[in-house]
Design a protein around this motif. Structure first.
Motif, PDB file in Angstrom:
ATOM      1  N   ASP A  45       0.551  -1.372  -0.460  1.00  0.00           N
ATOM      2  CA  ASP A  45       0.355   0.025   0.087  1.00  0.00           C
ATOM      3  C   ASP A  45       0.797   1.183  -0.077  1.00  0.00           C
ATOM      4  N   SER A  47       0.285   4.880  -0.104  1.00  0.00           N
ATOM      5  CA  SER A  47      -1.062   5.657   0.431  1.00  0.00           C
ATOM      6  C   SER A  47       0.501   7.113   1.181  1.00  0.00           C
ATOM      7  N   GLU A  48       0.935   5.966   1.536  1.00  0.00           N
ATOM      8  CA  GLU A  48       1.815   7.082   3.222  1.00  0.00           C
ATOM      9  C   GLU A  48       2.860   7.864   1.571  1.00  0.00           C
ATOM     10  N   GLU A  50       1.449   9.268  -0.663  1.00  0.00           N
ATOM     11  CA  GLU A  50       0.590  10.221  -2.197  1.00  0.00           C
ATOM     12  C   GLU A  50       0.746  11.772  -2.664  1.00  0.00           C
TER      13      GLU A  50
END
Length: 285
Positions: A45, A47-48, A50
């Motif tokens: 993932d 997302s960090e 982004e």
């Protein structure tokens, strides 16, 4: 002006520092720079990250199937379009000041590729011979990140990374075989984090195969003496790396080495006797 391509696999904790160093670099650059991160099916993932990838100059591509670092780099090349291409590792930290010095002048460089952070000084050399000789005899850096390539040299000659390990050395040799000129700089651009365990940090059967793919490639070059020296050095490097492993793994690796070495010698002597030609080196695999 330049594309920076990073292949990564399950090393997100190191990638963060690498991207931070590139962001600092871009803030000082006077030339265009795009960054392509190709994740080799880590199932992570991101997302960090982004905020980073909201910037149009940072592109994240996630592969669905794990294909190895070489093929992930090839995908990065397909995505980019800038004149220069620089492959770096996902745990590399860029020396900002030195890299700014080089890249801000890159628009005036017309050689086929650039070498940096070298073990030897080539400032007084004409042509590629000394660099190629040191490269082939393991007296010079052999990682792809030590070189910045002109995109047209790669694309016009269909030079790509192969699968498996030790792909860097074969890729760089392919460029040297067709290149007409090189720009040498004594600037050190990359700070390597050698304490980070990478896929190539230990000897393995796949790594032995990678070295023999390189040996097969070297066996086709014209310079006979250089070819012999390179082959001797290659075998020495393989055996030295095998000797550092534990007893059980060492026996397994020696068995694999003997298999390829005997097969290689059989092809070599058939060629020497005129029974076949150098294309038969491709039959090693």
């Amino acid at each position: 002006m330049i594309d920076i391509i990073i292949a990564t696999y399950k090393r997100k904790q190191f990638l963060k520092s690498t991207l931070e160093s590139i962001i600092s670099l871009k803030n000082k650059l006077e030339v265009g720079c795009k960054v392509y991160v190709v994740d080799d099916a880590s199932n992570y993932d991101y997302s960090e990250f982004e905020k980073v990838f909201k910037d149009d100059d940072f592109i994240l591509e996630i592969l669905e199937i794990n294909k190895g670092p070489g093929l992930a780099r090839n995908r990065g090349l397909e995505l980019g379009q800038n004149r220069w291409v620089w492959y770096i590792d996902d745990d590399d930290i860029i020396d900002i000041d030195n890299t700014v010095k080089l890249l801000n002048s890159i628009k005036d460089i017309d050689q086929d590729f650039i070498c940096h952070s070298m073990s030897n000084n080539y400032s007084s050399c004409k042509g590629l011979m000394k660099l190629k000789k040191n490269f082939l005899t393991f007296k010079e850096k052999q990682e792809a990140f030590n070189f910045i390539f002109r995109r047209d040299i790669l694309e016009n000659n269909n030079i790509k990374f192969e699968d498996g390990l030790q792909e860097d050395i074969r890729f760089v040799l392919s460029v040297m075989d067709i290149a007409k000129s090189v720009r040498y700089t004594d600037l050190k651009l990359i700070i390597k984090k050698s304490g980070h365990k990478a896929i190539t940090s230990e000897m393995s059967i796949e790594r032995i195969k990678g070295y023999f793919r390189f040996i097969a490639q070297v066996s086709k070059i014209d310079e006979i003496q250089l070819r012999k020296k390179s082959l001797i050095q290659s075998v020495g490097v393989i055996l030295t790396l095998i000797s550092k492993e534990n007893h059980i793994l060492r026996l397994e690796l020696i068995k694999e080495f003997k298999k390829y070495f005997i097969k290689y010698l059989t092809i070599f002597y058939d060629i020497e006797l005129g029974k076949s030609d150098i294309t038969n080196y491709d039959l090693l695999f």
